[in-house]
Design a protein around this motif. Structure first.
Motif, PDB file in Angstrom:
ATOM      1  N   GLU A  58      -3.276  -7.026 -12.262  1.00 19.62           N
ATOM      2  CA  GLU A  58      -3.098  -5.643 -12.700  1.00 19.62           C
ATOM      3  C   GLU A  58      -1.640  -5.362 -13.070  1.00 19.62           C
ATOM      4  N   ALA A  59      -0.713  -5.838 -12.240  1.00 16.79           N
ATOM      5  CA  ALA A  59       0.711  -5.639 -12.524  1.00 16.79           C
ATOM      6  C   ALA A  59       1.124  -6.387 -13.785  1.00 16.79           C
ATOM      7  N   TYR A  60       0.657  -7.600 -13.936  1.00 20.80           N
ATOM      8  CA  TYR A  60       0.970  -8.398 -15.126  1.00 20.80           C
ATOM      9  C   TYR A  60       0.497  -7.670 -16.374  1.00 20.80           C
ATOM     10  N   ARG A  61      -0.738  -7.174 -16.327  1.00 19.96           N
ATOM     11  CA  ARG A  61      -1.315  -6.463 -17.479  1.00 19.96           C
ATOM     12  C   ARG A  61      -0.579  -5.161 -17.774  1.00 19.96           C
ATOM     13  N   VAL A 107      -1.325  -9.444 -22.780  1.00 20.05           N
ATOM     14  CA  VAL A 107      -2.099 -10.661 -22.559  1.00 20.05           C
ATOM     15  C   VAL A 107      -2.336 -10.819 -21.062  1.00 20.05           C
ATOM     16  N   ASN A 108      -3.490 -11.341 -20.689  1.00 20.62           N
ATOM     17  CA  ASN A 108      -3.779 -11.615 -19.283  1.00 20.62           C
ATOM     18  C   ASN A 108      -2.990 -12.841 -18.827  1.00 20.62           C
ATOM     19  N   PRO A 109      -2.683 -12.936 -17.534  1.00 19.48           N
ATOM     20  CA  PRO A 109      -1.890 -14.073 -17.039  1.00 19.48           C
ATOM     21  C   PRO A 109      -2.680 -15.380 -17.015  1.00 19.48           C
ATOM     22  N   THR A 149     -12.083 -17.735 -21.563  1.00 15.67           N
ATOM     23  CA  THR A 149     -12.193 -19.067 -22.163  1.00 15.67           C
ATOM     24  C   THR A 149     -10.846 -19.739 -22.377  1.00 15.67           C
ATOM     25  N   GLU A 150      -9.754 -18.975 -22.294  1.00 17.13           N
ATOM     26  CA  GLU A 150      -8.412 -19.544 -22.462  1.00 17.13           C
ATOM     27  C   GLU A 150      -7.748 -19.868 -21.124  1.00 17.13           C
ATOM     28  N   GLY A 151      -8.469 -19.710 -20.017  1.00 19.56           N
ATOM     29  CA  GLY A 151      -7.908 -20.003 -18.708  1.00 19.56           C
ATOM     30  C   GLY A 151      -6.991 -18.903 -18.195  1.00 19.56           C
ATOM     31  N   ARG A 152      -7.284 -17.687 -18.606  1.00 20.80           N
ATOM     32  CA  ARG A 152      -6.507 -16.532 -18.154  1.00 20.80           C
ATOM     33  C   ARG A 152      -7.344 -15.694 -17.212  1.00 20.80           C
ATOM     34  N   SER A 154       6.519 -16.649 -21.966  1.00 20.24           N
ATOM     35  CA  SER A 154       5.373 -17.538 -21.802  1.00 20.24           C
ATOM     36  C   SER A 154       5.308 -18.097 -20.383  1.00 20.24           C
ATOM     37  N   THR A 155       4.173 -18.653 -20.068  1.00 18.89           N
ATOM     38  CA  THR A 155       3.993 -19.315 -18.773  1.00 18.89           C
ATOM     39  C   THR A 155       4.997 -20.446 -18.624  1.00 18.89           C
ATOM     40  N   ARG A 156       5.185 -21.203 -19.678  1.00 21.18           N
ATOM     41  CA  ARG A 156       6.144 -22.316 -19.642  1.00 21.18           C
ATOM     42  C   ARG A 156       7.554 -21.814 -19.354  1.00 21.18           C
TER      43      ARG A 156
END
Length: 161
Positions: free
Chosen positions: A25-28, A33-35, A107-110, A149-151
């Motif tokens: 929720e905080a990320y959004r 984009v979802n985490p 489907t994207e692993g989020r 990004s995650t990276r």
């Protein structure tokens, strides 16, 4: 007097699932984009680590990941070991969150908020110490969302994907 520390309660899948739902929720709230699911494997152990609790003092949702790490470089010491040591706990929390419909995985692993969100006042019913953990994971959600990004977030923390 000896104070007992209840590791089982802290690693309870239901409790950790609620923390992850708070994280998502905080990320959004800061990102369209979802985490990525992989971010949970860093966020949950960071929020649960009692020895890092003081590193969140004098921070808020706007502090930012890089600033938090700069203020407390000890966070990165053995961070990979901390993350690797909690893989099973985070995996069980994600499973519980999905089974209870707090979260789903796209489907994207989020991670996506599920059909059964946490009540708004959920964390208020817990002890002050537990409420602080919910605040900390909320901050981590905001910081990781704003990191890029995650990276990039993993690079900032000195972790490898």
């Amino acid at each position: 007097m000896v104070i007992a520390h209840d590791i089982y309660a802290e690693t309870n899948p239901g409790y950790c699932a609620a923390l992850l739902a708070t994280f998502v929720e905080a990320y959004r709230s800061r990102n369209d984009v979802n985490p990525d699911i992989s971010l949970c494997y860093a966020a949950l152990p960071l929020a649960l680590s009692g020895d890092l609790a003081s590193s969140f003092d004098r921070t808020d949702r706007r502090t930012g990941l890089l600033e938090w790490l700069r203020r407390s470089p000890a966070i990165q010491i053995r961070l990979a070991d901390r993350v690797n040591g909690s893989l099973d706990i985070v995996t069980e929390a994600i499973r519980f969150a999905c089974f209870s419909r707090l979260l789903t995985i796209d489907t994207e692993g989020r991670l996506v908020a599920g059909g059964s969100p946490l009540p708004k006042q959920f964390a208020k019913q817990f002890s002050e110490e537990t409420q602080i953990i919910f605040k900390n994971i909320d901050r981590l959600g905001c910081w990781l969302a704003l990191a890029g990004s995650t990276r990039t977030a993993f690079d900032m923390m000195g972790l490898e994907l």
